[in-house]
Design a protein around this motif. Structure first.
Motif, mmCIF file in Angstrom:
data_model
loop_
_atom_site.group_PDB
_atom_site.id
_atom_site.type_symbol
_atom_site.label_atom_id
_atom_site.label_comp_id
_atom_site.label_asym_id
_atom_site.label_seq_id
_atom_site.Cartn_x
_atom_site.Cartn_y
_atom_site.Cartn_z
ATOM 1 N N VAL A 64 -5.062 3.608 -4.101
ATOM 2 C CA VAL A 64 -4.106 2.928 -4.499
ATOM 3 C C VAL A 64 -3.459 2.056 -3.542
ATOM 4 C CG1 VAL A 64 -2.186 2.666 -6.121
ATOM 5 C CG2 VAL A 64 -3.748 4.563 -6.634
ATOM 6 N N TRP A 65 -2.930 2.484 -2.717
ATOM 7 C CA TRP A 65 -2.218 1.817 -1.486
ATOM 8 C C TRP A 65 -3.372 1.911 -0.539
ATOM 9 C CZ3 TRP A 65 0.600 4.882 -4.826
ATOM 10 C CH2 TRP A 65 1.712 4.349 -5.418
ATOM 11 N N PRO A 66 -3.608 0.644 0.206
ATOM 12 C CA PRO A 66 -4.652 0.497 0.966
ATOM 13 C C PRO A 66 -4.446 1.660 2.149
ATOM 14 C CG PRO A 66 -4.064 -1.442 0.534
ATOM 15 C CD PRO A 66 -2.902 -0.647 -0.138
ATOM 16 N N GLY A 67 -5.740 2.058 2.356
ATOM 17 C CA GLY A 67 -5.893 3.161 3.581
ATOM 18 C C GLY A 67 -5.230 4.572 3.383
ATOM 19 N N GLN A 68 -4.935 4.779 2.129
ATOM 20 C CA GLN A 68 -4.237 6.032 1.850
ATOM 21 C C GLN A 68 -4.770 6.730 0.730
ATOM 22 O OE1 GLN A 68 0.335 5.947 2.715
ATOM 23 N NE2 GLN A 68 -0.156 4.020 2.124
ATOM 24 N N ASN A 69 -4.869 7.819 0.562
ATOM 25 C CA ASN A 69 -5.565 8.492 -0.571
ATOM 26 C C ASN A 69 -4.506 8.973 -1.723
ATOM 27 O OD1 ASN A 69 -8.347 8.606 -0.217
ATOM 28 N ND2 ASN A 69 -8.130 10.386 1.270
#
Ligand SMILES: [Cu+2]
Length: 582
Positions: A64-69
């Protein structure tokens, strides 16, 4: 932390993907404007669901937030869930597979579906279980919604991601000239808590149950800090409030007006210009926005304006939020227009009301079951009232609490008639509705008539914390005029079988048996119980018979919908339902 601080922090953390166009890099803007141009994530679109396929519910990790699961509760691994796009008159089918460790159902919000297809919590699919949802799409073309409706788990399921679009199309609307294809854009608005980024942590405490689980970080189609590149032309945006509790006051950042063209149940009867409107959880409003007046390189933001609810319950509601930035980047024309006229809507006449029902919404006490309708909280197997088919009813709803309640009815769409006695309604209220926002201490009158399916359906608050707290009642649509598809197909040796195929277009067959010689009749009726066609009326010998009918050849052609056929002989009466799907 305000949004700008968040953006700066995120930039420092390298969390945002730059989406800069060369043109924007060299634009002679002051630094603040350039920073805004440089940030954000391109608007995402969920995959389209293949009709007849599987909808598998399970936890999944998505970005959802780039680079984070983010661990979400997804349908087919997608957050938001895949978008259903089906044509009016077709048969929708989804094979639901519950791979989650809690019971679940899918409710098709705004869609007129049979009781057992409606996703009532009594029909929950257990963990590991499967269920096939299938029904003819009878609704008008429009922007609908699907989401979890599990008992006391709806709010958490939806917050964690279990929701998606259900869009009904109709080729008959193409000649209206509305923007289509890339210029017809669904926007699901949800809010999450920035303090919990990147997780959708759901821990509803007392205040959350009282007022709803409100977030400060808007996600559009699951996209944080979303932007969407537009051409200098007309767009249709289908706005769905998929939030648990937050009400948005939708406007453009420059207050430029747009046209409202659709409500919950499809197109309005006229495009109405407005500069803002309220969108409460569960509601949909379709708008036309014209970007022609902007120049390439400009942007304008779809936002939620600050507002104060007319009552004491505005706690954390009414926060100003930026929802979606439109970057004007091209000159491609959509070819779409603001139609001068839209198909008419027949408005119910309050003089035709047969039954008036009063509902009083209250909030009292603390802990569980604070939110009540007529003093009651939800009991799964209690029927709170019975509504006869085909009777126009007025539902008079008084919000006697200091909190906002978006009230939603299952089964068929209603019409808002008045607010505090005034029939001069805001444009987003006028048309077909299934969810209506009721402000503190306001009285809203609805007019509703159920004409189709019998069975048990729900009326509830679509603030999902309120719903799970028990602000929900069961009502049963009954059939007092003797047309009932649930009766036995055998009486005194007479047998009336289900027609086949069913649903059908245009032909179907009916097999029946009579145990003795005598006068019989086999007739077709519409949903109002009106006789529309006689297949047999006269003497027949004992035996088995088969009759074929062609819907195209009856009364100039039967339209899509439910019909009933009755076999009668003396005191014997057997009836069955058939469905025409064009
Ligand atoms: Cu409520």
């Amino acid at each position: 932390m305000n949004r700008r601080d968040m953006i700066l922090k995120a930039l420092q953390a390298g969390a945002f993907i730059s989406s800069v166009k060369p043109m924007q890099l060299f634009a002679n803007e002051k630094k603040d404007a350039l920073l805004t141009e440089m940030t954000g994530n391109p608007l995402r679109f969920p995959p389209v669901f293949t009709n007849g396929g599987t909808m598998s519910l399970a936890t999944a990790n998505v970005n959802v937030w780039p680079g984070q699961n983010t661990q979400v509760l997804a349908i087919n691994g997608s957050y938001p869930g895949p978008s259903v796009i089906v044509e009016k008159g077709s048969v929708f089918t989804a094979h639901f597979s519950n791979q989650h460790n809690e019971p679940a159902t899918i409710h098709w919000h705004g869609i007129n579906a049979p009781e057992l297809m409606d996703g009532h919590p009594k029909d929950a699919v257990p963990p590991g279980g499967n269920y096939t949802y299938t029904f003819p799409v009878l609704n008008r073309a429009g922007t609908y919604f699907y989401h979890s409706h599990a008992d006391m788990l709806t709010a958490e399921h939806v917050y964690r991601g279990f929701a998606g679009f259900f869009i009904v199309t109709d080729p008959a609307e193409i000649p209206l000239g509305l923007p289509r294809g890339d210029f017809d854009v669904p926007l699901c608005i949800q809010d999450r808590r920035s303090a919990n980024i990147p997780q959708f942590t759901y821990t509803a405490e007392l205040n959350d149950v009282m007022y709803g689980y409100l977030g400060d970080a808007p996600l559009i189609n699951g996209t944080p800090d979303a932007y969407f590149e537009v051409n200098r032309t007309l767009y249709r945006f289908r706005l769905l409030n998929g939030s648990n509790a937050r009400v948005y006051k939708i406007a453009l950042s420059d207050n430029r007006p747009f046209h409202i063209i659709g409500t919950d149940g499809g197109l309005k009867d006229a495009a109405v210009q407005a500069a803002s409107f309220y969108l409460s959880p569960g509601e949909r409003t379709d708008i036309l926005v014209d970007f022609t007046p902007y120049t390439i390189g400009q942007n304008v933001t779809l936002k939620s304006q600050a507002f104060t609810a007319p009552g004491a319950g505005s706690y954390r509601q009414g926060t100003e939020l930026n929802l979606l930035r439109f970057d004007v980047t091209g000159n491609t024309a959509s070819g779409g227009i603001v139609p001068a006229t839209l198909p008419p809507i027949t408005y119910y006449n309050p003089a035709d009301v047969k039954i008036v029902r009063n509902f009083t919404l209250t909030m009292s006490g603390s802990g569980m079951n604070m939110h009540r309708i007529n003093g009651l909280t939800f009991v799964m197997d209690r029927i709170d009232w019975q509504t006869p088919l085909n009777s126009l009813e007025e539902w008079k709803i008084l919000n006697a609490s200091n909190n906002i309640h978006p009230m939603h009815s299952h089964s068929e769409q209603f019409q808002v008639y008045s607010r505090n006695g005034s029939t001069d309604l805001p444009p987003a209220d006028k048309g077909w509705k299934d969810t209506v926002l009721i402000y503190p201490f306001e009285t809203v009158r609805l007019l509703v008539r159920f004409t189709g399916y019998r069975g048990i359906f729900l009326f509830h608050c679509h603030n999902l914390e309120h719903e799970d707290d028990g602000m929900m009642l069961n009502f049963k649509i009954t059939d007092p005029i003797g047309i009932n598809e649930n009766n036995s197909n055998v009486a005194e040796g007479y047998v009336l079988n289900q027609n086949y195929p069913n649903p059908f277009n245009p032909s179907t067959n009916i097999i029946f048996e009579i145990p003795k010689d005598g006068n019989i009749s086999l007739k077709l009726y519409d949903q109002l119980g009106k006789e529309i066609y006689t297949m047999i009326d006269g003497f027949r010998r004992k035996g088995s018979y088969e009759v074929s009918i062609n819907a195209d050849l009856i009364n100039g052609g039967l339209s899509s919908g439910e019909y009933f056929y009755k076999l009668s002989a003396g005191n014997v009466l057997i009836s069955k339902k058939m469905i025409v799907v064009k």
